[in-house]
Design an enzyme around this catalytic site. Structure first.
Site, mmCIF file in Angstrom:
data_model
loop_
_atom_site.group_PDB
_atom_site.id
_atom_site.type_symbol
_atom_site.label_atom_id
_atom_site.label_comp_id
_atom_site.label_asym_id
_atom_site.label_seq_id
_atom_site.Cartn_x
_atom_site.Cartn_y
_atom_site.Cartn_z
ATOM 1 N N ASP A 51 27.781 37.611 15.338
ATOM 2 C CA ASP A 51 27.976 36.157 15.394
ATOM 3 C C ASP A 51 26.747 35.449 14.859
ATOM 4 O O ASP A 51 26.820 34.426 14.188
ATOM 5 C CB ASP A 51 28.181 35.699 16.833
ATOM 6 C CG ASP A 51 29.506 36.161 17.370
ATOM 7 O OD1 ASP A 51 29.828 35.824 18.508
ATOM 8 O OD2 ASP A 51 30.212 36.873 16.643
ATOM 9 N N SER A 100 34.050 23.198 19.801
ATOM 10 C CA SER A 100 33.101 24.308 19.902
ATOM 11 C C SER A 100 31.717 23.722 20.184
ATOM 12 O O SER A 100 31.590 22.525 20.429
ATOM 13 C CB SER A 100 33.132 25.150 18.638
ATOM 14 O OG SER A 100 32.909 24.323 17.537
ATOM 15 N N LYS A 134 26.513 31.670 28.429
ATOM 16 C CA LYS A 134 27.541 31.558 27.399
ATOM 17 C C LYS A 134 28.252 32.911 27.348
ATOM 18 O O LYS A 134 27.710 33.894 26.841
ATOM 19 C CB LYS A 134 26.917 31.213 26.048
ATOM 20 C CG LYS A 134 27.977 30.975 24.998
ATOM 21 C CD LYS A 134 27.402 30.369 23.741
ATOM 22 C CE LYS A 134 28.488 29.971 22.777
ATOM 23 N NZ LYS A 134 29.364 31.073 22.390
ATOM 24 N N GLU A 193 36.526 31.328 30.051
ATOM 25 C CA GLU A 193 36.349 32.429 29.109
ATOM 26 C C GLU A 193 36.865 33.717 29.740
ATOM 27 O O GLU A 193 36.537 34.026 30.889
ATOM 28 C CB GLU A 193 34.850 32.559 28.786
ATOM 29 C CG GLU A 193 34.544 33.408 27.597
ATOM 30 C CD GLU A 193 34.539 32.618 26.271
ATOM 31 O OE1 GLU A 193 34.969 31.434 26.260
ATOM 32 O OE2 GLU A 193 34.114 33.197 25.269
ATOM 33 N N LYS A 317 24.233 21.739 29.213
ATOM 34 C CA LYS A 317 25.128 20.576 29.213
ATOM 35 C C LYS A 317 24.468 19.424 29.957
ATOM 36 O O LYS A 317 23.893 19.645 31.040
ATOM 37 C CB LYS A 317 26.442 20.915 29.937
ATOM 38 C CG LYS A 317 27.223 22.025 29.299
ATOM 39 C CD LYS A 317 28.451 22.413 30.122
ATOM 40 C CE LYS A 317 29.180 23.571 29.444
ATOM 41 N NZ LYS A 317 30.265 24.123 30.258
HETATM 42 S S1 IVH Z 1 31.532 24.622 27.023
HETATM 43 C C1 IVH Z 1 33.190 21.020 25.092
HETATM 44 N N1 IVH Z 1 30.527 26.585 28.452
HETATM 45 O O1 IVH Z 1 31.748 29.114 23.662
HETATM 46 C C2 IVH Z 1 32.440 22.199 25.598
HETATM 47 N N2 IVH Z 1 31.652 27.121 26.424
HETATM 48 O O2 IVH Z 1 31.262 27.600 20.945
HETATM 49 C C3 IVH Z 1 32.959 23.432 25.066
HETATM 50 N N3 IVH Z 1 31.786 29.539 25.972
HETATM 51 O O3 IVH Z 1 34.933 28.349 22.626
HETATM 52 C C4 IVH Z 1 32.579 24.669 25.642
HETATM 53 N N4 IVH Z 1 30.693 30.208 27.768
HETATM 54 O O4 IVH Z 1 34.865 29.636 24.775
HETATM 55 C C5 IVH Z 1 31.200 26.249 27.334
HETATM 56 N N5 IVH Z 1 29.613 28.223 29.818
HETATM 57 C C6 IVH Z 1 30.295 27.896 28.718
HETATM 58 C C7 IVH Z 1 30.754 28.851 27.803
HETATM 59 C C8 IVH Z 1 31.436 28.424 26.663
HETATM 60 C C9 IVH Z 1 31.338 30.591 26.663
HETATM 61 C C10 IVH Z 1 32.519 29.614 24.701
HETATM 62 C C11 IVH Z 1 33.770 28.794 24.695
HETATM 63 C C12 IVH Z 1 33.795 28.054 23.382
HETATM 64 C C13 IVH Z 1 32.578 28.536 22.696
HETATM 65 C C14 IVH Z 1 31.892 27.328 22.102
#
Ligand code: IVH
Length: 705
Positions: A51, A100, A134, A193, A317
């Site tokens: 990635d 994303s 993440k 996820e 966040k």
């Molecule tokens: S927040 C609007 N929190 O990462 C906020 N995403 O590139 C959107 N992901 O497709 C996502 N762990 O599937 C968020 N703690 C986490 C996350 C997470 C994994 C993934 C998610 C998204 C991608 C974003």
């Protein structure tokens, strides 16, 4: 979709680019390269770069476009709004778009992110952030109404995803009922996820290996693929768990949005945890300012390997939901959140030797034996080198110090050899000219024009290929329950099975007498073998290990023939006249049928009672002439009394109909159960839809319920 030679070039150019070596016409080439990697990742579930590397290529493309906006091609991956949706799953619109995240890689990036938010809200005071892992898995969205889970979807293109409700329902970490009402929420959408804990992942792969199935490259692929299987049992067997990380929509009884009646994102997480969801605990922190964030993410990076699941970074966040609203989102990602990507996991070790393994279709894979090295939680001593070109490209030598990486992936690979550290004693690797299994002078390895692999013609076409037998009995092929790899190996050693036809000629008296067998287990295998004899033609074709002939192509071919022997006279054009069958499949199948040993084997199979003819299952449902619903589109609404919805849809399909999900001019028949609502009204208003009751449907098809 791509030729092996093209794939090789894409891979080569990606690495060139990442190493800052120029490649021809970079902008156009970058688009092609990224498009290829997107396909490997999202369609094939089998990426060839990390990635991190993908992001770097993507960022490079974005930079070119930022500097030359007139250049932007509509097919650039930066312009992607739609992604590949699997047509097998009905699509479902998300209540709010699934965006994303932007990426950051170091403290400066995080500090810039903090500054950008302060600038947007025109305030200097410290921003409070929620930090969480993440997860490296597959995104999922869940919708609850009146506390019940009503829908689950994949991310899809961000606006619409695939409806995977039955699969999600099979997962124990997804509550079927959750007390949103306790918080005044009537309808909620949440995001999370799907991941597979490493321990379980290893177990699943081991089982697959035993069954002769292809092993998963990493837990992420196994999880994303698992969400989208056609069989909810398979989803649940893969040990998928769902971490929820976002409440994205919340509505009260009067239809008002109550998302921000909570103060912080961390309150959302607490709420979700309170009503039964799995939320991030390890690695979650409310940080009082960006400095605390920077300290925490680097501290947590060192704990990454002690977790039982893969994470590829942290997500930062803005905690205050009102501030989130104020800064808003771009088309692609929220401005209030950013991903902090961890560094790839690397280590150095010594390349001790190269061994050669022979695969199902006779391909010879070089495997590096390295000085055992502990990397990201596991000790690594064997690493696949893929093919001869890989060894040449990397100029690997025995005795070399090599850099090994596991970038989010469980399968390690050799990044490069450290040529500066060579002593002069290193030995060049001589790829064998003959098959490592000694078949005498007939085993000279061959290479097809568009392939990187070397193959042994005897292992590929000959009678002694044990891998083919293992595949033949596996779940993915003839599905001979209880047979498995170990029995194949054992019977092979005993000389009882030399090719797949011998599976159907076993002496069960002898098997009963074997150590570890009894009457019961032998009879069980016998029953499974008997059952497999009447498998469909498509199953049989796909069980032959003909190179490139997978399930889909087997199905398409089985539709066109009455008997396997028909294929003996088929020309390349006969194959390629079938939509979706290309010349590669055509040539491989044709070559297989030209090999006399294979025809003799087919004869033995037929003599032993194995079905080689087209069966009911092979005939495409929609063209069965007597199908009463042939060519019609159908929709079921309201609650059915005698049939369950899925059953009814399957019956309709078996009788020639196509199930569709909405009322429109395209709909021919609406079957109404009790309490039918807006769909019925809409169909009546259209006037073109034939409306029938469940009983009329049952009568029409003369169903016995
Ligand atoms: S927040 C609007 N929190 O990462 C906020 N995403 O590139 C959107 N992901 O497709 C996502 N762990 O599937 C968020 N703690 C986490 C996350 C997470 C994994 C993934 C998610 C998204 C991608 C974003």
């Amino acid at each position: 979709m791509y030729k092996a030679s093209e794939e090789k070039e894409f891979y080569k150019d990606s690495k060139h680019f990442l190493n800052n070596q120029p490649i021809a016409s970079s902008y156009d080439r970058l688009i092609e390269i990224l498009t290829y990697h997107e396909w490997r990742y999202a369609v094939k579930n089998d990426p060839v770069i990390s990635d991190f590397e993908y992001d770097k290529l993507f960022d490079a493309l974005k930079e070119i476009e930022n500097n030359n906006p007139l250049l932007i091609r509509p097919d650039s991956p930066t312009q992607r709004i739609a992604s590949d949706l699997n047509p097998d799953f009905p699509s479902v619109k998300h209540l709010t778009s699934m965006l994303s995240l932007g990426n950051s890689y170091n403290a400066e990036d995080l500090i810039d992110f903090d500054k950008s938010i302060k600038k947007l809200i025109k305030e200097e005071k410290d921003i409070i952030y929620n930090v969480e892992p993440k997860f490296d898995g597959g995104s999922i969205a869940l919708v609850y109404e009146n506390d019940f889970l009503i829908k689950a979807a994949t991310r899809g293109n961000g606006v619409e995803g695939e409806d995977i409700t039955p699969n999600a329902k099979s997962l124990k970490s997804v509550p079927l009922k959750a007390a949103f009402s306790k918080y005044g929420i009537t309808k909620a959408e949440l995001r999370g996820e799907a991941i597979i804990p490493l321990k379980i992942f290893k177990k699943v792969n081991k089982e697959r290996e035993t069954e002769g199935l292809k092993i998963f490259a990493n837990p992420r692929n196994a999880a994303t693929g698992g969400l989208r299987t056609k069989d909810a049992n398979e989803t649940s067997n893969r040990g998928i768990e769902i971490f929820m990380f976002q409440l994205s929509y919340a509505e009260d009884n009067d239809g008002n949005n109550v998302l921000s009646s909570f103060i912080n994102h961390s309150d959302h997480l607490e709420l979700l945890s309170d009503i039964g969801f799995k939320v991030p605990i390890d690695g979650q922190l409310v940080a009082n300012n960006i400095d605390e964030v920077v300290k925490f993410v680097s501290k947590f990076e060192s704990k990454r390997d002690s977790l039982d699941y893969e994470i590829d970074g942290m997500v930062v966040k803005v905690n205050d939901l009102k501030v989130q609203d104020r800064v808003g989102s771009t088309q692609h990602h929220p401005r209030w959140a950013i991903a902090y990507k961890f560094k790839a996991k690397q280590a150095t070790t010594t390349l001790l030797d190269v061994e050669y393994q022979i695969g199902k279709v006779g391909s010879v894979t070089p495997v590096a034996k390295v000085e055992p090295v502990f990397l990201a939680g596991v000790t690594i001593s064997s690493i696949s080198l893929h093919n001869e070109d890989f060894i040449k490209q990397k100029d690997l030598r025995i005795g070399d110090k090599v850099l090994v990486e596991r970038a989010g992936d469980v399968i390690p690979y050799i990044v490069k050899s450290l040529a500066d550290l060579r002593t002069g004693d290193e030995k060049r690797i001589q790829f064998p000219k003959y098959c490592p299994r000694d078949h005498g002078d007939k085993s000279k390895l061959i290479q097809y024009a568009d392939e990187a692999a070397w193959r042994c013609p005897i292992c590929q076409f000959g009678r002694d290929n044990i891998q083919k037998i293992i595949f033949h009995v596996s779940k993915a092929a003839m599905d001979i329950d209880g047979f498995g790899k170990s029995n194949v190996e054992r019977f092979y050693e005993l000389g009882w099975v030399n090719d797949i036809s011998d599976i159907y000629n076993l002496d069960y008296e002898k098997i009963m007498a074997l150590d570890g067998f009894g009457e019961k287990s032998a009879l069980k295998i016998q029953a499974a073998v008997e059952k497999a004899k009447s498998n469909s033609l498509q199953k049989f074709l796909s069980s032959l290990s003909i190179h490139h002939l997978g399930k889909k192509a087997s199905k398409l071919i089985a539709q066109e023939i009455n008997h396997v022997y028909d294929l003996q006279s088929w020309t390349i054009e006969d194959f390629t006249n079938i939509k979706d069958i290309g010349p590669v499949v055509a040539e491989n199948v044709k070559a297989w049928f030209e090999f006399p040993g294979n025809l003799e084997m087919l004869q033995r199979l037929e003599e032993r009672g194995v079905n080689l003819k087209q069966t009911e299952e092979d005939i495409p449902k929609q063209i069965r002439e007597d199908a009463p619903l042939s060519g019609k589109s159908i929709l079921f609404t309201g609650s059915l009394q005698n049939l369950n919805r899925k059953e009814a849809q399957e019956i309709a399909e078996m009788n020639g109909a196509k199930n569709i999900s909405g009322v429109s001019k395209k709909l021919d028949i609406l079957v109404v159960g009790e309490k039918a609502g807006s769909k019925l009204t809409k169909a009546q208003a259209l006037g073109t839809v034939k409306i029938m009751t469940e009983q009329e449907f049952i009568d029409l098809l003369k169903l016995d319920v």
